[in-house]
Design an enzyme around this catalytic site. Structure first.
Site, PDB file in Angstrom:
ATOM      1  N   ASN A 189      -0.976  -3.856  -7.144  1.00 18.41           N
ATOM      2  CA  ASN A 189      -1.527  -2.751  -6.495  1.00 18.41           C
ATOM      3  C   ASN A 189      -1.446  -1.481  -7.081  1.00 18.41           C
ATOM      4  O   ASN A 189      -0.736  -1.468  -8.118  1.00 18.41           O
ATOM      5  CB  ASN A 189      -0.684  -2.666  -5.038  1.00 18.41           C
ATOM      6  CG  ASN A 189      -1.741  -2.040  -4.003  1.00 18.41           C
ATOM      7  OD1 ASN A 189      -2.517  -1.157  -4.142  1.00 18.41           O
ATOM      8  ND2 ASN A 189      -1.593  -2.676  -2.613  1.00 18.41           N
ATOM      9  N   CYS A 245       0.842  -1.234  -0.003  1.00 13.41           N
ATOM     10  CA  CYS A 245      -0.020   0.038   0.111  1.00 13.41           C
ATOM     11  C   CYS A 245       0.870   1.116   0.156  1.00 13.41           C
ATOM     12  O   CYS A 245       1.727   1.504   0.774  1.00 13.41           O
ATOM     13  CB  CYS A 245      -1.018  -0.168   1.185  1.00 13.41           C
ATOM     14  SG  CYS A 245      -2.143   1.272   1.079  1.00 13.41           S
ATOM     15  N   LYS A 268       0.410  -9.751  -2.260  1.00 11.99           N
ATOM     16  CA  LYS A 268       0.192  -8.756  -3.188  1.00 11.99           C
ATOM     17  C   LYS A 268       1.000  -7.661  -3.262  1.00 11.99           C
ATOM     18  O   LYS A 268       1.400  -6.786  -2.290  1.00 11.99           O
ATOM     19  CB  LYS A 268      -1.257  -7.945  -2.661  1.00 11.99           C
ATOM     20  CG  LYS A 268      -1.966  -6.910  -3.469  1.00 11.99           C
ATOM     21  CD  LYS A 268      -3.255  -6.482  -3.190  1.00 11.99           C
ATOM     22  CE  LYS A 268      -3.605  -5.285  -4.013  1.00 11.99           C
ATOM     23  NZ  LYS A 268      -5.147  -5.049  -3.586  1.00 11.99           N
TER      24      LYS A 268
END
Lengths: 246, 303
Positions: free
Chosen positions: B193, B131, B166
């Protein structure tokens, strides 16, 4: 929430300033259940939908009043009768009519006025006697006075420059007595109303949204009752739950 | 009628379409729109050890072919996810769900993974190490092969469920990170992402999002995502889940040809709440058009 196709029947400027439009759309608007809700329009060539508050709704007819402020509303202004919009309807919590009492006060600023028109109609239908104070920058931007007058005991208009109605802001023209207040307008006005009102009330907030139906967490604010999504848990928050430190 | 099912890390999916984390909440918002049991599965909202409000608003900026978000992992924390969100999820979704988790230390990753390991409705654990929104957070794990591998080891040690890592596209060579994760026992890789991006408001001359920058997603990133899925599928033997701008059944087929075993759909859900269902509904017709009888046969067909 429903995803429907709505067809434009009318779309034209309603103020001398030329940048405030009323759009009427035909289609299934049964998902709109309360004043203060909004719809989210898909606009050709733009990725995100555009959230617009509901100004009025009747069987099969939706009325929106919007100000041209950017690419989305520019494209909306260019729509002609017969054009259609892929629309998500019935979004947001809307105003709670329950605590209105006998003499609710409606406070609107600029394009915060439209949802109050539907609200006034519904309050009057339930036997309340609403009054309204609506504020604008200048005479050329004033709208909504006549529509509100149909359902309100009194409508006071203020302009910041004094070119129409009383000179000053909405908070300069608050009546002495009211049972509950409902407000929609720009952030400085919401804060001023919050500080100047003497009863409990409900305020409608604006925030940049991703989806408009509670999925993306793009529009979250902190309240006394925890985190709320303006699009799904709002846009209407009660006075008692608002925190201004977001 | 073509065969749509695929196997993802030992669990059968009725079809390869998976709404991506952060665009689908815990499912129940979408269950009002359609029966979400038509999905292969979905990846629920990124969950951390502690509750998080996320970043200040505005968090959203529009782009020509997508959007930038800087939500910042807003979530109620793993304990409330288990006590409040998963019961609501189970009412509307009967299949194994993908649990997306994030953390700011190895201990936090392990804590969240261990808690979710005890939930029967969780099929896979998708570990977000990428993220780009949180200062000093996930970014640092996902940009270094060694720390990415450490996260995998920490999570694998506490769960028997398949672990899918991810990955962030904001790295020089994504295959180095993927290989490090595979080496430490990851069961799958998902990517990409969001790409770190930015918009500036010409009127205010300030960045549109309060966090200055955020993650860019939507159809604009599809070619970048496809390229990275292709490179990663060549580099590792474990399954790859492709995502990034997927908006149609054609995009799903293209991702699978690039090596994806399953395909996540993200931003499209935010613009059209029924997007994932529409993609699934149009898969048979698209398969017929391109002569595909068994969707799993085309995985990596272009490698």
């Amino acid at each position: 929430m429903e995803n429907v196709i709505l067809t434009v029947t009318e779309n034209r400027p309603i103020t001398p300033s030329g940048n405030v439009y009323r759009m009427k759309l035909e289609g299934d608007v049964s998902a709109v259940s309360r004043p203060g809700q909004f719809v989210n329009l898909k606009i050709d060539g733009l990725y995100l939908r555009r959230p617009i508050s509901v100004c009025d709704v009747e069987d099969g007819l939706l009325v929106l009043i919007y100000k041209v402020v950017g690419k989305g509303t520019e494209k909306m202004a260019a729509a002609a009768p017969g054009d259609s919009f892929d629309t998500l309807t019935g979004l947001g919590n809307g105003y709670d009519l329950g605590p209105a009492g006998e003499r609710p006060l409606l406070l609107g600023g600029g394009v915060g006025v439209p949802p109050l028109i539907y609200l006034a109609k519904e309050l009057a239908r339930r036997g309340a006697k609403p009054s309204a104070v609506i504020g604008f920058n200048t005479a050329a931007e004033v709208f909504g006075e006549e529509e509100l007058s149909r359902h309100c005991e009194s409508v006071t208009v203020t302009t910041a420059d004094g070119t129409y109605g009383a000179k000053g802001f909405v908070t300069d023209a608050l009546p002495q007595q009211y049972t509950h207040f409902y407000c929609c307008g720009p952030m400085p006005m919401l804060k001023a109303v919050y500080g100047s009102t003497v009863t409990d009330g409900q305020l409608s907030f604006e925030e940049r949204m991703g989806c408009g139906f509670g999925a993306c967490m793009g529009c979250t604010v902190r309240t006394r009752d925890g985190y709320k999504r303006i699009c799904k848990d709002g846009p209407v928050l009660s006075k008692g739950e608002i925190l201004w430190d977001n | 009628m073509g065969q749509l099912s695929v196997d993802l890390c030992g669990i059968r999916l009725d079809n390869p379409v998976i709404p991506a984390s952060g665009t689908f909440g815990f499912g129940y918002e979408f269950a009002d729109v359609y029966d979400i049991n038509c999905l292969g599965t979905f990846s629920f909202k990124g969950t951390t050890k502690e509750p998080r409000l996320g970043n200040p608003t505005p968090r959203i900026a529009e782009c020509p072919a997508g959007l930038i978000n800087s939500v910042g992992l807003q979530n109620p924390g793993v304990d409330r996810v288990i006590s409040e969100e998963l019961p609501k999820l189970r009412k509307v979704f009967r299949k194994p769900v993908m649990a997306n988790i994030s953390g700011f230390s190895l201990e936090e990753y392990a804590f969240v993974a261990e808690r979710l390991d005890g939930e029967d409705c969780v099929g896979w654990i998708e570990v977000n190490i990428s993220c780009p929104n949180v200062h000093g957070g996930g970014m640092s794990f996902g940009t270094d092969p060694k720390s990415a591998g450490q996260v995998v080891s920490a999570v694998k040690a506490v769960t028997k469920k398949p672990v899918i890592v991810k990955l962030s596209p904001n790295v020089t060579d994504v295959t180095e990170i993927a290989k490090a994760c595979e080496e430490k026992g990851a069961d799958g890789i998902s990517l990409i992402n969001t790409l770190l991006g930015m918009r500036i408001d010409l009127k205010t001359r300030r960045p549109v999002v309060a966090n200055l920058m955020g993650g860019y997603s939507g159809p604009g990133i599809f070619p970048v995502a496809l390229r990275m899925v292709f490179q990663t599928a060549k580099a590792v033997k474990i399954p790859v889940v492709g995502m990034g701008g997927v908006s149609s059944a054609e995009d799903v087929v293209e991702m699978m040809l690039a090596g994806a075993t399953a395909v996540e759909v993200g931003s499209a859900n935010l613009v059209d709440p029924a997007a994932s269902k529409k993609i699934i509904d149009s898969l048979p017709e698209t398969m017929q058009k391109y002569g595909i009888t068994n969707l799993s046969d085309i995985i990596g067909g272009a490698l």
